[in-house]
Scaffold this active site. Structure first.
Site, short mmCIF file in Angstrom:
data_model
loop_
_atom_site.label_atom_id
_atom_site.label_comp_id
_atom_site.label_asym_id
_atom_site.label_seq_id
_atom_site.Cartn_x
_atom_site.Cartn_y
_atom_site.Cartn_z
N ASP A 49 3.34 37.73 -0.96
CA ASP A 49 4.55 38.51 -0.73
C ASP A 49 5.61 37.99 -1.69
OD1 ASP A 49 3.73 40.20 1.40
OD2 ASP A 49 3.92 38.52 2.78
N CYS B 181 1.26 36.43 3.20
CA CYS B 181 1.17 37.15 4.46
C CYS B 181 0.32 36.31 5.42
CB CYS B 181 0.53 38.52 4.25
SG CYS B 181 0.15 39.39 5.80
#
Length: 152
Positions: A57, A50
């Site tokens: 992620d 992120c």
């Protein structure tokens, strides 16, 4: 882009690129130019960071393309995709960037990418990119990733 006749990563011991900018995608000649077929790469454990929180992620990435003169060399693709591991970018940016980088390298007859991202903040984000309409007569199977329901 490398000389297509001499892939730089295949058969070599290479360090993992620290970022997509440092990664090198190689291409090799398509042994079946003029034949209509689909090549698929699936990366079910894709990771990036992120850009705001630096938290990881995770996504299931599916890349489909119809080769013309070139194929992507698979080791270079693997190293390229892994280079996103420490790269901070939003889901949309990662997915579209991969699609555009491959389209630019390969100049395929057609390419699509599906980025099926696991939830961030409780919301899964799925991102899709393609270079145009698929060629007529192409057998185009479903990407096989279900709508999010605890994807697994």
């Amino acid at each position: 882009m490398s000389d297509p006749l001499t892939p730089t990563l295949l058969g070599q011991s290479v360090a993992q690129p620290a970022s997509p900018e440092e990664a090198r995608l190689d291409r090799v000649p398509n042994p079946h130019p003029g034949t209509l077929y689909l090549a698929r790469f699936t990366a079910p454990e894709f990771t990036s960071l992120c850009p705001v929180t630096a938290q990881p992620d995770f996504a299931h990435i599916v890349i489909d393309y119809v080769p013309d003169g070139w194929l992507v060399e698979s080791k270079s693709l693997k190293m390229y995709l892994t280079s996103f591991r420490n790269h901070g970018a939003f889901h949309e940016d990662c997915t579209v960037r991969i699609g555009k980088d491959l389209a630019g390298l390969l100049e395929p007859r057609w390419l699509r990418i599906g980025g099926y991202w696991y939830p961030r903040g409780g919301i899964p984000i799925d991102v899709f990119f393609q270079t145009g309409a698929p060629p007529e007569g192409l057998w185009l199977p479903d990407q096989g990733v279900p709508t999010y329901r605890g994807r697994g």
